[in-house]
Write an enzyme that holds these catalytic residues in place. Structure first.
Site, PDB file in Angstrom:
ATOM      1  N   LEU A 255      -8.614 -48.498  42.097  1.00  0.00           N
ATOM      2  CA  LEU A 255      -8.167 -48.879  43.644  1.00  0.00           C
ATOM      3  C   LEU A 255      -6.526 -49.096  43.754  1.00  0.00           C
ATOM      4  O   LEU A 255      -5.531 -48.115  43.044  1.00  0.00           O
ATOM      5  CB  LEU A 255      -8.105 -50.916  43.027  1.00  0.00           C
ATOM      6  CG  LEU A 255      -9.128 -51.200  42.817  1.00  0.00           C
ATOM      7  CD1 LEU A 255      -9.460 -52.673  42.229  1.00  0.00           C
ATOM      8  CD2 LEU A 255     -10.310 -51.278  43.714  1.00  0.00           C
ATOM      9  N   ASP A 256      -5.860 -49.275  45.279  1.00  0.00           N
ATOM     10  CA  ASP A 256      -4.393 -49.206  45.312  1.00  0.00           C
ATOM     11  C   ASP A 256      -3.906 -50.406  45.706  1.00  0.00           C
ATOM     12  O   ASP A 256      -4.616 -51.585  44.940  1.00  0.00           O
ATOM     13  CB  ASP A 256      -4.222 -47.974  46.401  1.00  0.00           C
ATOM     14  CG  ASP A 256      -5.074 -49.050  47.520  1.00  0.00           C
ATOM     15  OD1 ASP A 256      -5.088 -48.507  49.045  1.00  0.00           O
ATOM     16  OD2 ASP A 256      -5.019 -50.194  47.449  1.00  0.00           O
ATOM     17  N   SER A 257      -2.394 -50.098  46.068  1.00  0.00           N
ATOM     18  CA  SER A 257      -2.042 -51.562  45.958  1.00  0.00           C
ATOM     19  C   SER A 257      -2.296 -52.947  47.062  1.00  0.00           C
ATOM     20  O   SER A 257      -1.940 -54.142  46.216  1.00  0.00           O
ATOM     21  CB  SER A 257      -0.307 -51.338  46.053  1.00  0.00           C
ATOM     22  OG  SER A 257       0.036 -50.000  47.633  1.00  0.00           O
TER      23      SER A 257
END
Lengths: 115, 156
Positions: free
Chosen positions: B111-113
Site C-alpha cells: 500500500l502507499d501513504s
C-alpha cells in the site's frame, strides 16, 4: 507532509459533512462524492515531482476545501468562457487562445477538463 | 415485596458495578424512579445510597442478575486485534490471506501513504477516538495499531 495532512483533513470533513438541504440522501451522496474526488485526484497527482505543480495542486485543494466549507457545497462551480471569449483584435489564433484560457482558469478548477 | 426487588436490583448493580465507569441514565432497564432520582446526585452519593439499601434490607443470598447497564464490552488486546483485522479485511486493497500481525503496510502489503491514511481513519471510526497526525504517521503494521489503541485505552 502537508499532502497527507490535507488528505486526512478532507476525510475528517467528509465524516461530519451535512448537506445544505439537510436531506439524508443528499448528505450521503455529497459525503461519498468528497471522498471519491479526493481519492481520484490525489492518485492522479501522486506522481508529480515538480515543486510548482505540487504547490498548484495543494492550492487547489485548499481553495476547494475552503469554498466547500463556506458555501456548504462540495461541487466546484464551473465557469463559462465562450470559445473566442478572450480574443483581442491582434491575437485571434488558436494557440494564443489556448494559452489565455489556461491562464484564466480559476485555481479550484485546475483538475477539471475543459469541455 | 418492593424491598425484595430492590435488593435484587442492588445485588445485580453491585455485580456489574465498576467504580471507574459512570452509570448512564437510560441504561438500567427498570430502575425504580425514586431510587434513580435519589441516586443521580453524584457517584459517591449513589454508592452510599446503594450501601444503605443493602444494609437496610439484607435479602436472600441468591442474586439473579437481571439488570443490565449500558456500556461497551471490556476491551482486551485480543478483541482489539480482532476488530483491527476485521476492518483491514473489509478494505479492498488488502489481500486477506497475506494479512499477518506484523505485516508492514507499505513493504509487505504494497500500500502507499494515502492508503495508510485511509486505514488509520478507518481505525479512528472503529474505535471512536481521534488519532493525531504525528502518531498516525508511525502506525505501519497491525501490531502498532493494536499497541497504540491499547495504550490509549489504558489496558496494557
Amino acid at each position: 507532509m502537508e499532502v497527507l495532512s490535507l488528505y486526512r483533513r478532507i476525510f475528517r470533513i467528509a465524516r461530519s459533512w451535512q448537506a445544505q438541504s439537510a436531506l439524508q440522501h443528499d448528505t450521503d451522496s455529497e459525503r461519498s462524492y468528497i471522498v471519491q474526488e479526493a481519492r481520484t485526484l490525489f492518485r492522479q497527482n501522486q506522481q508529480l515531482t515538480e515543486q510548482e505543480s505540487i504547490k498548484k495542486c495543494i492550492d487547489e485543494c485548499n481553495a476547494r476545501i475552503e469554498m466547500g466549507l463556506h458555501y456548504r457545497n462540495p461541487y466546484p462551480r464551473p465557469t463559462y468562457l465562450p470559445p473566442m471569449g478572450l480574443a483581442t483584435q491582434k491575437g485571434r489564433k488558436l494557440r494564443t487562445q489556448q494559452k489565455l484560457r489556461k491562464q484564466a482558469k480559476p485555481v479550484y478548477l485546475q483538475s477539471q477538463d475543459e469541455t | 415485596m418492593a424491598s425484595v426487588i430492590l435488593v435484587r436490583c442492588v445485588r445485580g448493580a453491585r455485580a456489574v458495578y465498576h467504580p471507574a465507569l459512570c452509570l448512564r441514565q437510560g441504561g438500567g432497564g427498570g430502575v425504580r424512579p425514586a431510587a434513580a432520582a435519589a441516586a443521580t446526585t453524584s457517584l459517591l452519593a449513589r454508592r452510599d445510597f446503594w450501601q444503605q439499601r443493602l444494609v437496610q434490607a439484607p435479602g436472600n443470598a441468591q442474586c439473579v442478575q437481571w439488570r443490565r447497564f449500558s456500556d461497551l464490552p471490556p476491551l482486551t488486546p485480543e478483541s482489539i486485534q480482532e476488530r483491527v483485522f476485521h476492518v483491514l479485511k473489509l478494505y479492498d486493497k488488502i489481500n486477506p490471506e497475506k494479512l499477518q500481525v506484523t505485516s508492514h503496510f507499505m513493504k509487505d502489503l504494497g500500500l502507499d501513504s494515502l492508503d495508510q491514511v485511509e486505514i488509520v481513519m478507518a481505525m479512528e471510526d472503529e474505535f471512536g477516538f481521534e488519532i493525531p497526525d504525528v502518531e498516525a504517521e508511525k502506525l505501519m503494521c497491525p501490531q502498532d495499531i493494536v499497541k497504540y489503541v491499547a495504550e490509549k485505552k489504558d489496558i496494557l
